[in-house]
Structures are given as structure tokens and as C-alpha cells.
Design a protein around this motif. Structure first.
Motif, PDB file in Angstrom:
ATOM      1  N   TYR A 181      -0.166   7.269 -17.475  1.00 15.43           N
ATOM      2  CA  TYR A 181      -1.446   7.642 -17.993  1.00 15.43           C
ATOM      3  C   TYR A 181      -1.384   9.366 -18.242  1.00 15.43           C
ATOM      4  N   THR A 240     -11.295   7.721 -10.025  1.00 12.34           N
ATOM      5  CA  THR A 240     -10.629   6.827 -11.154  1.00 12.34           C
ATOM      6  C   THR A 240     -11.541   6.724 -12.349  1.00 12.34           C
ATOM      7  N   PHE A 247      -9.061   7.661 -15.798  1.00 13.54           N
ATOM      8  CA  PHE A 247      -8.422   6.686 -16.627  1.00 13.54           C
ATOM      9  C   PHE A 247      -9.110   5.280 -16.840  1.00 13.54           C
ATOM     10  N   HIS A 281      -7.160   0.579 -19.951  1.00 13.45           N
ATOM     11  CA  HIS A 281      -7.423   1.838 -19.229  1.00 13.45           C
ATOM     12  C   HIS A 281      -7.443   2.869 -20.470  1.00 13.45           C
ATOM     13  N   GLN A 282      -7.551   4.145 -19.905  1.00 12.22           N
ATOM     14  CA  GLN A 282      -7.316   5.111 -20.936  1.00 12.22           C
ATOM     15  C   GLN A 282      -6.460   6.383 -20.526  1.00 12.22           C
ATOM     16  N   SER A 283      -5.455   6.783 -21.528  1.00  6.88           N
ATOM     17  CA  SER A 283      -4.416   7.894 -20.971  1.00  6.88           C
ATOM     18  C   SER A 283      -5.365   9.084 -21.060  1.00  6.88           C
ATOM     19  N   LYS A 284      -4.494  10.139 -20.557  1.00  2.00           N
ATOM     20  CA  LYS A 284      -5.184  11.629 -20.639  1.00  2.00           C
ATOM     21  C   LYS A 284      -5.253  12.169 -21.949  1.00  2.00           C
ATOM     22  N   ASP A 301       2.361  -1.612 -17.327  1.00  2.00           N
ATOM     23  CA  ASP A 301       2.148  -1.492 -18.764  1.00  2.00           C
ATOM     24  C   ASP A 301       2.764  -2.635 -19.670  1.00  2.00           C
TER      25      ASP A 301
END
Length: 605
Positions: free
Chosen positions: A137, A149, A153, A177-180, A210
Motif C-alpha cells: 500500500y 482503514t 487504503f 483497495h487504493q495505494s498511497k 496482492d
């Protein structure tokens, strides 16, 4: 607890607990010093308190039996029996320290895991965040411990998953999800409910694997399968489509001899050109889907540009202005006209789609000589002469991020259902197969220019067609026509009889073999299709060779495959016709076969 001399550290007094825990008797202790049982722990810090409470330090103590105890000692200076002494209070931390060590080891093991391992409480606050989560992430442990959370992410809260978790204690599924960095991350997620001793929910252990790249590969694989399906479909229908186009092309040749007025001849040229374009499109589909190589001939590209401009003027929205520009002495290139037409068409369609409110498209061509400096700046460029085709538009333009991906297969910025992401991938593939390269310049809100560089023969193009050897009329030779399509048989017979030949027909290999066996002394040549019902063309040729080793054969097909050509060449066939073909190509092939020697086989496209 002990009391020791402040200078010598000799034990002065010892309590019962120390006697029981360390195994020494009271008398033995009183003959010993503190340093005989204690060594400070190198990895432990020291907590300094005020004078009244002393200092607390971690030590390693050894019992009489040799067992190691991990203790925390506090030393207080006191007077005892008329001398300076130290009161040593010791707490056994052995189990605590071992538990902490186990925790560290387990945490290190969790950090070695490639999966993201996360522990969060029921309010979605992160309690544990391993290095796998950092890698996946982008947030480090310090950033995530105590963070929520849903604010980092997690894009959307999974209420149904949380309900199932509370009911069953576990949940598994796939989440996005979403990364930084803001990129989508697809994970296979496994949740386990952690409970208190009384069974009440305490926290959630989350293990995320992943699968982002795997999903991309799966998507590309599925698209590749669909593309393979297109190739299979194209191969299957190519024969039928070309059978439909063949009588049209041959009939145009017949009708030209029956009409001489300008309007009729012009219409026949349009019909013939459209049929040939249709045949070219079929070949283009096969080229893309199956890698079929197109025919390379010397081309004057300004004719290609002019023809495409006419097509666009008739089919593109009227609010798009189309202009062309090229020098009169434009060099020629060696290439496949249909493939290069597809290159320009794909670029112009993209230009049109970038201008929904209208704008301008400019097609131009020029001669250039690539020097060392330019070649070093453009991968794929070689020193020497090139013809450059440019397609410019005044559309929306592209960002640098988009330009990095435009040639990737299946990448598209168009809406779902309006783009396959294969257009520019096809363009770059065709350009490279011609030994060329491509550059692109684009600016958001200004427009885009694609420049296609093709190696040139450096010959000036001629508008005058090369003089061909005239086709000689037949002298009444009898030709056996074998095809399972009645319109093709009819068109072939009409063409042959109009040019001085006679013809017999057969609708499959079995009829043809019987007819040839009866009239072989009269039949000068056989024109046969490959794909037929009762007996296919390959079997027919093999059987004819047994009857007459010197039989002259022309093989035609809507989709000539290499394996068929190899087998037929082995049987002595020297002429092949790709459907659809014009009357001119048919007659030239027949003329060549009737004068047949042991020359190499010829494939007539």
C-alpha cells in the motif's frame, strides 16, 4: 530481596523468597557476592529514578542449578548494621521477557511474509501493520498505527463482509483497495475475528494477497482468447466472403467488354474498387488476427492519402475539415497498401474521436533523409531516405501519462464499447513490420500529430501504370472449372468463354474427377477450389495426378493456408489464386499455366 555491602557487594541479608528461587541456602548466600549471580543485560536500558527510589535495571541472574533468570532490580542505598549498604529488590521478568522475544520473532516472521498482514480493532483503527502491507500500500508502520482503514487504503466499507464476519468469525473475498499513490490494488482478502477470553469480539486479523497483476494478466488472457476467437472466425468466414466477392470482380471484367459509355465504366470501376477493398479488409483482419503476411509492392503513398481523404470526406462529420498536402516528387515505398491504409485510417479515426465538437485533420507526406542525430534520438530509425506520413488534428490532445501507454494492447481512453485498445497497437505493429518507426507529439487542448516514417526506395512515384504484357485470347482450349459455389462457376464460365476458351463445370471433386477421366485428352487445364464437400481440392489434385501426371492445375481459395500450398507444390501445382480475383488475374494465371514449365510456383494475389 537482598542487602549487600555497598563496597564489596557481599550479601549481608537475604529473604526466604531469594533462598527458594535461587536454590542457595541462607548460609551459602552470606559467603557470596552479588556479581557471582548477576550480570547486567547488554540489550536492556536503565530507568533512573530519584534518590529515594533508586534505579531500576535489567539483569541476568543464575540459580545454583545454572538456570538463567531475567530480572529487573532496583537498588536503594541504606544504612545497615552500622555500615553503608544497598537494598536490592528484584522482580522475576523471565516469562515476560521470553514472551516479548517470542512476539518480536513472530513479528519478524510476519514481516517476512509477502502478504499484507493487518490487525485492526472493531472501529477500523489499525493496531498492527507488517512490512508486506507497507510494500503493497505504500504507507509505513508509523503512518498506519492508529490510522483508520476507511481513511487510507479502503475505498468503500464492506458492510456485508463485516456482518458475515461477526456471524461466522471468518470472511474471504476479493476487494479493490487504493495505494498511497492513488493506484488501484486488487487483493484476495481473508478476515478472522479475534475474541477476548470471554468470547466477545476484540479485533480483526486481515491477510491480503496482492492479485493486481494476476487480474491484469487474466484480463489480457481473456482478451487474447477473444482475439484468437476473432482470428478463428475470420479464417472461417474469409472463404465465404471471398467467394461472394469473386463473381463481382470477374463480372466487372465481363461487363467492361459489353459497355463502352463513360458513366457505366465509371460505375464498374467503383464496384470493382469496392470489391477489392472488401477483399483487402478480409486480408487485413487475417493479418491482424493470425499474422498473415500481406503482399509488398512499390507504392506511391500520395494516392493512398488522396483516396483516404475522399473516404473521410464522405463518412466523417461535416464539422471536421480535412486537408491534404504532399509534394509532386514524393518518393515511393515498398509496402502493403491495405495495411498502410489501415494505419492511416486508425490514426484518422482516433483524430475524429478526439474532436466531438469538430475541428481539422491534416494528412501530409514528405521526403526526408534521416541523419545520425535524428536516428540517435528515435529508436528504430536508420540512416537514409524515408517518406513521412503525418496525421494531425486539432483535438483534445493527450497528457504525458496517456502518451506513455497509447501503444499498449487493449489500452484505451474511449468509453466502454467504443474502443478496443487495439487500434494503435495495430498501427505500431504494421509500421515496424515495414521497417519503419513512429513519433507522436501532443498537447492537451491543442491537438496531436502522429508521424509515420517508412523506408523509401527514393524513386519518384509515377502516375502512369507500368506497361503489362497484353493477355492473349484463348484458342478454344477446354478448361474444367471446379467450385461448389454456382455464382463463381457461372462467372468463371462467362469470363473464359468471353476470352476465347471453352469450359466444363463440376460442383465438387468427385464430379470433376469423373469428368476428367472421360475427357482428359480434351481438357487443357483445371481450375479448382480447395474447400468443397464431396472431395476437396487437395484430394482432387492428388487423384488427377494419378490419372494424368502432366495435368495443369490452378488452385484457388478464399483463404490459402501455407500447409495447403506446401502439399500442392509437392503435387506439382504452379499457380494459385487468392479469392477474390479479377478476370485479368485469372486470365494471366491461365495463360501462364498453359505455357507451364518447371518454374517455381506462383501465388497470384
Amino acid at each position: 530481596m537482598w542487602v549487600v555491602d555497598a563496597e564489596t557487594l557481599v550479601f549481608i541479608a537475604v529473604n526466604d523468597t531469594a533462598v527458594r528461587k535461587y536454590g542457595y541456602s541462607r548460609e551459602e548466600f552470606l559467603t557470596m557476592t552479588m556479581d557471582q549471580i548477576a550480570t547486567p543485560m547488554e540489550d536492556a536500558g536503565e530507568t533512573v529514578a530519584d534518590d529515594s527510589h533508586g534505579a531500576s535495571t535489567a539483569w541476568r541472574h543464575k540459580t545454583k542449578e545454572g538456570a538463567m533468570l531475567l530480572v529487573e532490580s532496583t537498588w536503594h542505598e541504606i544504612p545497615f548494621a552500622g555500615r553503608d549498604a544497598v537494598l536490592v529488590l528484584t522482580l522475576d521478568r523471565t516469562e515476560q521477557r521470553r514472551a516479548e522475544q517470542r512476539n518480536r520473532e513472530q513479528a519478524n516472521l510476519l514481516n517476512l511474509a509477502s502478504d499484507a498482514i493487518i490487525v485492526r480493532n472493531l472501529d477500523n483503527v489499525v493496531l498492527f501493520w507488517n512490512q508486506g502491507a507497507e510494500r503493497l500500500y505504500g504507507w509505513n508502520t508509523q503512518e498506519m498505527i492508529g490510522a483508520k482503514t476507511i481513511e487510507t487504503f479502503v475505498k468503500d466499507r464492506e458492510y456485508e463482509a463485516e456482518i458475515e464476519l461477526l456471524k461466522t468469525g471468518v470472511w474471504t473475498g476479493q476487494l479493490t483497495h487504493q495505494s498511497k499513490a492513488g493506484q488501484a490494488v486488487i487483493v484476495n482478502s481473508r478476515w478472522t475475528l479475534v475474541r477476548e477470553d470471554d468470547g466477545s469480539p476484540k479485533a480483526v486479523l486481515v491477510i491480503n494477497t496482492d492479485v493486481t497483476e494476476t487480474k491484469k494478466l487474466e484480463s489480457q488472457f481473456l482478451r487474447a482468447q477473444r482475439l484468437e476467437g476473432i482470428g478463428t472466425l475470420a479464417s472461417g468466414i474469409a472463404h465465404d466472403l471471398n467467394n461472394i466477392l469473386s463473381p463481382i470482380l470477374m463480372s466487372c471484367g465481363i461487363l467492361r467488354k459489353e459497355f463502352d459509355d463513360e458513366d457505366t465504366l465509371k460505375m464498374l470501376s467503383i464496384i470493382e474498387g469496392s470489391a477489392e477493398r472488401g477483399a483487402g479488409i478480409v486480408k487485413q483482419v487475417l493479418t491482424f488476427a493470425r499474422g498473415v503476411e500481406g503482399e509488398r509492392v512499390l507504392l506511391q503513398l500520395k494516392h493512398l492519402v488522396s483516396e483516404l481523404a475522399k473516404v473521410m470526406a464522405q463518412t466523417f462529420p461535416r464539422n471536421i475539415d480535412i486537408q491534404t498536402n504532399f509534394p509532386p516528387d514524393l518518393w515511393t515505398v515498398m509496402g502493403d497498401a491495405t495495411q498502410l491504409h489501415q494505419v492511416l485510417l486508425n490514426l484518422c479515426v482516433n483524430a475524429r474521436d478526439a474532436m466531438p465538437q469538430g475541428g481539422g485533420i491534416r494528412l501530409s507526406a514528405e521526403n526526408v533523409n534521416i541523419d545520425q542525430h535524428f536516428a540517435s534520438m528515435n529508436p528504430g530509425a536508420q540512416l537514409g531516405p524515408y517518406v513521412v506520413l503525418r496525421a494531425s488534428d486539432t483535438g483534445s490532445g493527450m497528457s504525458p501519462q496517456t502518451m506513455e501507454k497509447i501503444f499498449d494492447p487493449f489500452f484505451t481512453t474511449k468509453e466502454v464499447g467504443k474502443g478496443t485498445g487495439l487500434g494503435l497497437a495495430t498501427v505500431i505493429g504494421i509500421v515496424k513490420s515495414h521497417g519503419g518507426f513512429l513519433t507522436v507529439q501532443s498537447e492537451l487542448g491543442v491537438g496531436t500529430t502522429f508521424s509515420v516514417f517508412l523506408p523509401s526506395s527514393q524513386e519518384k512515384g509515377s502516375d502512369v501504370a507500368k506497361e503489362e504484357v497484353p493477355i492473349a485470347r484463348g484458342n478454344g482450349e477446354l478448361i474444367l472449372v471446379v467450385d461448389d459455389e454456382p455464382p463463381i462457376r457461372e462467372a468463371l464460365v462467362r469470363t473464359l468463354t468471353a476470352n476465347g476458351y471453352h469450359a466444363y463445370t463440376a460442383e465438387d471433386g468427385s464430379d470433376a474427377l469423373a469428368l476428367y477421366f472421360q475427357r482428359r485428352s480434351e481438357i487443357a487445364a483445371v481450375i479448382t477450389d480447395i474447400s468443397m464437400g464431396q472431395m476437396d481440392g487437395v484430394t482432387l489434385v492428388r487423384s488427377l495426378r494419378k490419372v494424368d501426371p502432366k495435368v495443369k492445375v490452378i488452385v484457388s481459395s478464399g483463404h490459402l493456408q501455407k500447409e495447403h500450398i506446401v502439399v500442392l507444390e509437392g503435387l506439382g501445382v504452379k499457380a494459385f489464386l487468392d479469392k477474390p480475383y479479377t478476370a485479368d488475374k485469372l486470365l494471366r494465371a491461365l495463360q501462364g499455366v498453359l505455357k507451364q514449365t518447371d518454374e517455381q510456383p506462383e501465388v497470384v494475389k
